[in-house]
Design an enzyme around this catalytic site. Structure first.
Site: not given
Ligand SMILES: Cc1ncc(COP(=O)(O)O)c(C=O)c1O
Length: 369
Positions: A44, A265
């Site tokens: 994602k 700045y």
């Molecule tokens: C439901 C879920 N599973 C897995 C993950 C993967 O987590 P990580 O990047 O900490 O391994 C996430 C990431 O936020 C998540 O929201």
């Protein structure tokens, strides 16, 4: 990831180089940590800023069992790029039209709340859906109460076109190896699903590394695939991971300043002596956090140079006293091999997750096979 238009005349100011072989290596490490689990790779947020399409292809070619994104739009990008692996939508869908489209794209939907279940129940009976039911085992963010499991299974069994992908829960504190909440969540989830059919998925990166009892049928690593450690005080390298991303800019000016001269700045940094200060063509509009204080390091010629004064929109200034040979045009590493993103994130009071996701569309990407 959006790589800005390039012509022969442009020299990229800021480059993120993503080493896809590191991602392949890190997937192997996931399988070594959790040899009996299937792997759903979290890509994602554009693969945590690494580029979801090239990362997705790399993982698919390496035999990952599924990919996970937050929403339909992210999954659509992957399908349009030709990715055929199973893809789960971790937040499910937001409307009946999204559900129909997701069904057409053979996506797996997380169902985390009653309104979402009702939305799906309102679709035509024949609409095929593959569902993960999300239970809240103690994080109290998303998920049905544990006691709802039997009712959810009955809802699924009432619809012959629905398939159960499995049951999912998320750990709140897996990155804290001494926190008792993780064991309580694992136990509560197991108890709620006792005797129920379906695969189980609990662990993110921290969960699958530190909590063997959380590995279950499916693990869901994100951060570790990109080579970073989910644990405070431990680097990715200590976990056998290879950082996949390196972010570089260049020196565009070198100032010879006098003792007492102020830099940037707000004039927050005053030169303690006659010194050279370099100006690097990267700023908060590229994703370098403005909160990075004087003293936070960058790498030039493999040596650390501290940032001085405030991060501005397009530039930072760095103390070149330890680098007499540094000159305009030299490459400057913001994070990458030799300067872990976890360490830079620590200077900004945040995590590597946020550094990676914070790169903006001004950054040029290079993916190395
Ligand atoms: C439901 C879920 N599973 C897995 C993950 C993967 O987590 P990580 O990047 O900490 O391994 C996430 C990431 O936020 C998540 O929201």
């Amino acid at each position: 990831m959006h790589t800005p238009t390039m012509t022969a005349t442009f020299v990229p100011r800021v480059t993120a180089t993503v080493d896809l072989s590191a991602i392949r290596h890190n997937l192997v490490r996931v399988r070594e940590y959790a040899p009996h689990s299937r792997v759903m790779a979290a890509i994602k947020a554009d693969a945590y800023g690494h580029g979801a399409v090239p990362v997705g292809h790399t993982l698919q070619e390496s035999g990952v069992d599924a990919l996970a994104v937050a929403c339909l739009e992210e999954a659509l990008t992957l399908r349009q790029a030709g990715l055929t692996a199973p893809i789960a939508l971790l937040e499910g869908v937001l409307s009946p039209a999204e559900a129909e489209e997701a069904s057409g794209l053979c996506l797996q939907l997380v169902v985390h709340d009653r309104w979402q279940l009702q939305l799906l129940q309102g679709l035509p009976d024949a609409t095929p859906l593959t569902l993960w039911f999300k239970l809240d085992s103690g994080m109290h963010r998303l998920g049905f109460p544990l006691a709802a499991a039997a009712e959810l299974l009955a809802a699924l069994q009432a619809r012959p076109a629905w398939t159960l992908a499995g049951w999912i829960t998320h750990l709140a504190c897996a990155d804290e190896p001494d926190n008792p909440l993780t064991q309580r969540q694992v136990d509560a989830f197991a108890q709620a699903l006792q005797g129920m059919p379906g695969l189980r998925s609990i662990a993110n990166s921290a969960g699958l590394i530190a909590w063997p009892q959380a590995r279950a049928d499916w693990v869901r690593p994100g951060l570790m695939l990109y080579g970073s450690s989910p644990f405070a005080g431990r680097t990715g390298a200590e976990l056998g991971l290879r950082p996949a991303m390196s972010v570089e800019s260049r020196l565009i000016a070198v100032q010879e300043l006098e003792a007492g001269d102020a830099v940037g700045y707000g004039a927050t940094f005053h030169c303690p002596e006659r010194m050279r200060v370099g100006v690097v063509a990267v700023g908060y509009a590229d994703g370098v956090h403005r909160i990075l204080p004087t003293g936070a390091p960058v790498l030039i010629h493999g040596r650390r140079a501290p940032i001085v004064g405030r991060v501005s929109m397009d530039m930072i200034s760095v103390d070149l006293r330890g680098l007499p040979q540094a000159a305009v045009g030299d490459s400057v590493t913001l994070w990458g091999p030799g300067l872990p993103a976890e360490e830079v994130a620590g200077w900004a009071g945040t995590l590597a997750y946020e550094l990676f996701c914070g790169l903006t569309n001004r950054v040029h990407y290079i993916h190395r096979p």
